[in-house]
Enzyme design. Structure first.
Site, PDB file in Angstrom:
ATOM      1  N   GLY A 142       0.884  -1.125  -0.023  1.00 50.74           N
ATOM      2  CA  GLY A 142       0.078  -0.103  -0.041  1.00 50.74           C
ATOM      3  C   GLY A 142       0.864   1.213   0.055  1.00 50.74           C
ATOM      4  O   GLY A 142       1.838   1.077   0.351  1.00 50.74           O
ATOM      5  N   GLN A 187       3.156  10.125   1.150  1.00 51.26           N
ATOM      6  CA  GLN A 187       4.300   9.263   1.290  1.00 51.26           C
ATOM      7  C   GLN A 187       5.234   9.620  -0.256  1.00 51.26           C
ATOM      8  O   GLN A 187       6.445   9.450   0.093  1.00 51.26           O
ATOM      9  CB  GLN A 187       4.108   7.724   1.151  1.00 51.26           C
ATOM     10  CG  GLN A 187       3.544   7.302   2.545  1.00 51.26           C
ATOM     11  CD  GLN A 187       3.396   5.792   2.603  1.00 51.26           C
ATOM     12  OE1 GLN A 187       2.421   5.285   2.203  1.00 51.26           O
ATOM     13  NE2 GLN A 187       4.387   5.073   3.192  1.00 51.26           N
ATOM     14  N   CYS A 245       5.908  -0.209   7.106  1.00 54.60           N
ATOM     15  CA  CYS A 245       5.578   0.927   6.409  1.00 54.60           C
ATOM     16  C   CYS A 245       6.959   1.326   5.234  1.00 54.60           C
ATOM     17  O   CYS A 245       7.979   1.409   5.632  1.00 54.60           O
ATOM     18  CB  CYS A 245       5.158   2.126   6.997  1.00 54.60           C
ATOM     19  SG  CYS A 245       4.854   3.587   6.340  1.00 54.60           S
ATOM     20  N   LEU A 246       6.404   1.690   3.946  1.00 59.46           N
ATOM     21  CA  LEU A 246       7.366   1.929   3.052  1.00 59.46           C
ATOM     22  C   LEU A 246       8.302   3.332   3.624  1.00 59.46           C
ATOM     23  O   LEU A 246       9.498   3.437   3.212  1.00 59.46           O
ATOM     24  CB  LEU A 246       6.815   2.043   1.775  1.00 59.46           C
ATOM     25  CG  LEU A 246       6.383   0.970   0.982  1.00 59.46           C
ATOM     26  CD1 LEU A 246       5.969   1.371  -0.401  1.00 59.46           C
ATOM     27  CD2 LEU A 246       7.363  -0.084   0.772  1.00 59.46           C
ATOM     28  N   HIS A 257      -4.301   1.297   7.702  1.00 58.63           N
ATOM     29  CA  HIS A 257      -2.925   1.791   7.604  1.00 58.63           C
ATOM     30  C   HIS A 257      -2.816   2.952   6.598  1.00 58.63           C
ATOM     31  O   HIS A 257      -2.241   4.324   7.014  1.00 58.63           O
ATOM     32  CB  HIS A 257      -2.083   0.781   7.218  1.00 58.63           C
ATOM     33  CG  HIS A 257      -0.377   1.216   7.098  1.00 58.63           C
ATOM     34  ND1 HIS A 257       0.481   0.687   7.971  1.00 58.63           N
ATOM     35  CD2 HIS A 257       0.244   1.986   6.424  1.00 58.63           C
ATOM     36  CE1 HIS A 257       1.672   1.307   7.788  1.00 58.63           C
ATOM     37  NE2 HIS A 257       1.463   2.080   6.750  1.00 58.63           N
ATOM     38  N   GLU A 258      -3.269   2.913   5.482  1.00 58.94           N
ATOM     39  CA  GLU A 258      -3.393   3.696   4.313  1.00 58.94           C
ATOM     40  C   GLU A 258      -4.106   4.991   4.839  1.00 58.94           C
ATOM     41  O   GLU A 258      -3.747   6.196   4.519  1.00 58.94           O
ATOM     42  CB  GLU A 258      -3.488   3.179   3.027  1.00 58.94           C
ATOM     43  CG  GLU A 258      -2.731   2.084   2.687  1.00 58.94           C
ATOM     44  CD  GLU A 258      -1.158   2.433   2.679  1.00 58.94           C
ATOM     45  OE1 GLU A 258      -0.698   3.419   2.787  1.00 58.94           O
ATOM     46  OE2 GLU A 258      -0.479   1.546   2.889  1.00 58.94           O
ATOM     47  N   HIS A 268      -2.235   7.393   7.039  1.00 57.43           N
ATOM     48  CA  HIS A 268      -1.417   8.215   6.436  1.00 57.43           C
ATOM     49  C   HIS A 268      -2.099   9.672   6.082  1.00 57.43           C
ATOM     50  O   HIS A 268      -1.311  10.622   6.003  1.00 57.43           O
ATOM     51  CB  HIS A 268      -0.763   7.558   5.163  1.00 57.43           C
ATOM     52  CG  HIS A 268       0.154   6.735   5.424  1.00 57.43           C
ATOM     53  ND1 HIS A 268       1.488   7.091   5.933  1.00 57.43           N
ATOM     54  CD2 HIS A 268       0.603   5.346   5.267  1.00 57.43           C
ATOM     55  CE1 HIS A 268       2.286   6.334   5.985  1.00 57.43           C
ATOM     56  NE2 HIS A 268       1.795   5.169   5.609  1.00 57.43           N
TER      57      HIS A 268
HETATM   58 NI    NI Z   1       2.735   3.194   5.632  1.00 59.27          NI
END
Ligand code: NI
Length: 159
Positions: free
Chosen positions: A46, A51, A88-89, A130-131, A134
């Site tokens: 995701g 991000q 998380c990226l 999670h997304e 953000h």
């Molecule tokens: Ni993330």
């Protein structure tokens, strides 16, 4: 399409609230294409627009069942709980335990400006939560239970 630069923990943009998308423009479609490419390149499940430095309420998700694009996503129902590892990226190489709802219903706009509701369970529910976080400047680090641990990628294990 192009790979965009990821923003990492500590970048103030990750703590800001993203703005609602009022209109889908060619620029919006380019951003979505780039977000998908950037997510796949980084082997993520995701990615949210902040991000890649864009404060718009857009997320892309692929838990291995094909790409999902959600614009202005809003979780309208959440049931049950699940506790599991999350990464998380924007926090590379780390993971930690987070408790999330086990089932969510999310309302969102698609790339054609139509609104839909979709249900997700288990990993998909986790990814949606999670997304969406953000978009409100929240990271999983805010809810992590216990210590973060290092993740080891398959290529590292082989070497
Ligand atoms: Ni993330």
């Amino acid at each position: 399409m192009a790979i965009r630069n990821l923003r990492f923990e500590g970048d103030p943009i990750l703590r800001k609230t993203s703005k609602e998308v009022k209109e889908i423009t060619p620029k919006t479609r380019d951003l979505i294409g780039d977000m998908l490419e950037t997510m796949y390149e980084a082997n993520g499940v995701g990615l949210a627009a902040p991000q890649v430095g864009i404060l718009k309420r857009i997320v892309v998700i692929d838990i291995g069942e094909g790409p999902l694009v959600m614009i202005n996503p809003q979780i309208v129902k959440a049931e049950g709980t699940q506790t599991g590892d999350e990464g998380c990226l924007s926090v590379p190489g780390k993971a930690g335990q987070v408790t999330r709802p086990n089932e969510v219903t999310v309302r969102f706009m698609d790339e054609d400006g139509e609104y839909y509701e979709a249900e997700g369970t288990e990993l998909l529910a986790r990814a949606i939560c999670h997304e969406c976080d953000h978009l409100d400047g929240k990271l999983y680090l805010d809810f992590v239970e216990g210590e973060l641990h290092d993740t080891v990628s398959e290529s590292d294990e082989e070497e």
